[in-house]
Design an enzyme around this catalytic site. Structure first.
Site: not given
Length: 210
Positions: A85-87
């Protein structure tokens, strides 16, 4: 796509073959997964250059980084589900950095003060068969206008450190939020509904010990 209600009930204790690997060292993502009963069998963060390309827009950037993490880690874990994931916190077209020092965090908070911003969460999953599946989610967040004293008081702590946009909504910065539209868990670090649905839709079932 099926949604993850198959985790409810004591009788559902089987899992499709293969472990779950989280391609992230973020303790927030580990904690978020635990909220929905998912415990990674391994944590194996990718070592990537996450510098945005020139003129790269926030959502494509988040999707690219999540994809790169999953694809980098998957070859090390054949037969596993590899989740990455990446935010990204964005004000308009601008990608705000992860705050590693108080000066950067202060700049981010001043930009977010009294304004609306987006939090883009991208997830990428490589299945045991090597199939890549991706999703991205956008949450809208509006901050109240912050005084210099409020910013200074927040920076006196350290929950901003390493956070995209220089704040952690699950901490004291929750008091800055006038309203939020969309996934709250996405703002924390991982969109849980979409993550759960993605895993369930590919046949993953969490195992249970004992």
């Amino acid at each position: 796509m099926t949604h993850g209600d198959n985790r409810d009930g004591p009788g559902r204790e089987t899992r499709s073959s293969g472990p779950l690997v989280l391609a992230s060292a973020s303790p927030r993502r580990v904690d978020l997964l635990a909220q929905i009963g998912l415990v990674p069998d391994a944590i194996d963060p990718a070592d990537l250059d996450e510098t945005p390309a020139a003129d790269e827009l926030p959502r494509p950037y988040a999707e690219r980084v999540a994809r790169a993490k999953a694809l980098a880690v998957a070859p090390r874990h054949p037969g596993a589900w590899v989740l990455a994931g990446d935010t990204v916190v964005a004000r308009g077209r601008r990608i705000l950095p992860k705050a590693e020092d108080a000066k950067t965090a202060k700049t981010c908070l001043e930009m977010l003060s009294g304004a609306r911003h987006r939090v883009i969460g991208a997830i990428a999953l490589v299945t045991p068969e090597g199939r890549l599946i991706e999703r991205s989610v956008v949450s809208q967040v509006a901050f109240k206008r912050l005084s210099a004293a409020e910013i200074a008081e927040y920076l006196a702590g350290d929950e901003w450190r390493g956070k995209a946009g220089g704040y952690a909504i699950q901490g004291r910065a929750a008091a800055f939020v006038r309203w939020l539209e969309g996934s709250h868990s996405n703002v924390v670090g991982l969109p849980l509904f979409e993550t759960n649905a993605l895993l369930a839709g590919t046949g993953y079932r969490p195992g249970r010990d004992g």
